[in-house]
Design a protein around this motif. Structure first.
Motif, PDB file in Angstrom:
ATOM      1  N   ALA A   1       0.836  -1.207   0.000  1.00  0.00           N
ATOM      2  CA  ALA A   1       0.000   0.000   0.000  1.00  0.00           C
ATOM      3  C   ALA A   1       0.872   1.258   0.000  1.00  0.00           C
ATOM      4  N   VAL A   2       0.286   2.364  -0.434  1.00  0.00           N
ATOM      5  CA  VAL A   2       0.977   3.649  -0.401  1.00  0.00           C
ATOM      6  C   VAL A   2       1.376   3.936   1.051  1.00  0.00           C
ATOM      7  N   GLY A   3       2.637   4.317   1.230  1.00  0.00           N
ATOM      8  CA  GLY A   3       3.168   4.604   2.556  1.00  0.00           C
ATOM      9  C   GLY A   3       3.800   3.402   3.226  1.00  0.00           C
TER      10      GLY A   3
ATOM     11  N   GLY B  10       8.643   7.908  -9.617  1.00  0.00           N
ATOM     12  CA  GLY B  10       7.850   8.441  -8.525  1.00  0.00           C
ATOM     13  C   GLY B  10       6.964   7.424  -7.824  1.00  0.00           C
ATOM     14  N   VAL B  11       7.168   6.154  -8.107  1.00  0.00           N
ATOM     15  CA  VAL B  11       6.346   5.102  -7.502  1.00  0.00           C
ATOM     16  C   VAL B  11       6.893   4.726  -6.128  1.00  0.00           C
ATOM     17  N   LEU B  12       8.222   4.698  -5.997  1.00  0.00           N
ATOM     18  CA  LEU B  12       8.872   4.346  -4.735  1.00  0.00           C
ATOM     19  C   LEU B  12       9.756   5.501  -4.292  1.00  0.00           C
ATOM     20  N   GLU B  13      10.033   5.545  -2.976  1.00  0.00           N
ATOM     21  CA  GLU B  13      11.025   6.480  -2.465  1.00  0.00           C
ATOM     22  C   GLU B  13      11.768   5.815  -1.323  1.00  0.00           C
ATOM     23  N   SER B  14      13.054   6.129  -1.234  1.00  0.00           N
ATOM     24  CA  SER B  14      13.881   5.546  -0.186  1.00  0.00           C
ATOM     25  C   SER B  14      14.175   6.591   0.873  1.00  0.00           C
ATOM     26  N   ALA B  15      14.188   6.147   2.111  1.00  0.00           N
ATOM     27  CA  ALA B  15      14.574   6.984   3.235  1.00  0.00           C
ATOM     28  C   ALA B  15      15.824   6.354   3.835  1.00  0.00           C
ATOM     29  N   SER B  16      16.906   7.095   3.837  1.00  0.00           N
ATOM     30  CA  SER B  16      18.182   6.570   4.303  1.00  0.00           C
ATOM     31  C   SER B  16      18.063   5.959   5.694  1.00  0.00           C
ATOM     32  N   GLY B  17      18.472   4.716   5.788  1.00  0.00           N
ATOM     33  CA  GLY B  17      18.440   4.009   7.050  1.00  0.00           C
ATOM     34  C   GLY B  17      17.080   3.465   7.449  1.00  0.00           C
TER      35      GLY B  17
ATOM     36  N   PHE C 239       9.846   2.860   0.416  1.00  0.00           N
ATOM     37  CA  PHE C 239       8.411   2.939   0.651  1.00  0.00           C
ATOM     38  C   PHE C 239       7.657   3.211  -0.646  1.00  0.00           C
ATOM     39  N   VAL C 240       6.414   2.751  -0.677  1.00  0.00           N
ATOM     40  CA  VAL C 240       5.546   3.032  -1.820  1.00  0.00           C
ATOM     41  C   VAL C 240       5.104   4.485  -1.715  1.00  0.00           C
ATOM     42  N   ARG C 241       5.368   5.238  -2.760  1.00  0.00           N
ATOM     43  CA  ARG C 241       5.012   6.660  -2.792  1.00  0.00           C
ATOM     44  C   ARG C 241       3.673   6.876  -3.481  1.00  0.00           C
ATOM     45  N   SER C 242       3.423   6.110  -4.544  1.00  0.00           N
ATOM     46  CA  SER C 242       2.168   6.259  -5.275  1.00  0.00           C
ATOM     47  C   SER C 242       1.853   4.971  -6.029  1.00  0.00           C
TER      48      SER C 242
END
Length: 117
Positions: free
Chosen positions: A29-31, A62-69, A73-76
């Motif tokens: 899911a998104v998030g 723009g579908v996924l985004e990474s957060a360092s450490g 995550f699913v962005r859209s």
């Protein structure tokens, strides 16, 4: 979805397509955080770099985004179909370029083995 090692479709494209399918089906899911590269590589029986390439393309789109450490995550939810942003077209063209370069290398190697015939 099982990855077909013998398919003409690159492994990273197959992994990307399956991640998109899973997001579209609501499995991710998104998030929500997706599994680690290592986990996905084991699940698909491919190298981590193969999964990384698929994830990078989805980040670019723009579908996924990474957060360092923290993880990826699913962005859209990905949009599909003709005229749905063009990101898939760009990725497809880049993938084709990589394949052509790889095939050129293979042909050159075969020609070298056979004395240029």
């Amino acid at each position: 979805m099982a990855i077909d090692q013998n398919s003409p479709v690159p492994l990273s494209a197959q992994v990307k397509a399956d991640i998109v399918r899973r997001i579209s089906a609501g499995e991710y899911a998104v998030g929500e955080k997706i599994p680690s590269l290592r986990s996905l590589a084991a699940e698909y029986s491919v190298a981590e770099l193969t999964v990384h390439a698929a994830v990078k393309e989805l980040q670019y789109e723009g579908v996924l985004e990474s957060a360092s450490g923290r993880g990826t995550f699913v962005r859209s939810v990905p949009t599909t179909g003709p005229g749905a942003g063009g990101g898939d077209l760009v990725a497809a063209v880049e993938e084709l370029r990589r394949e052509v370069a790889e095939l050129r290398g293979r042909v050159s190697a075969i020609e070298a083995e056979n004395g240029g015939r």
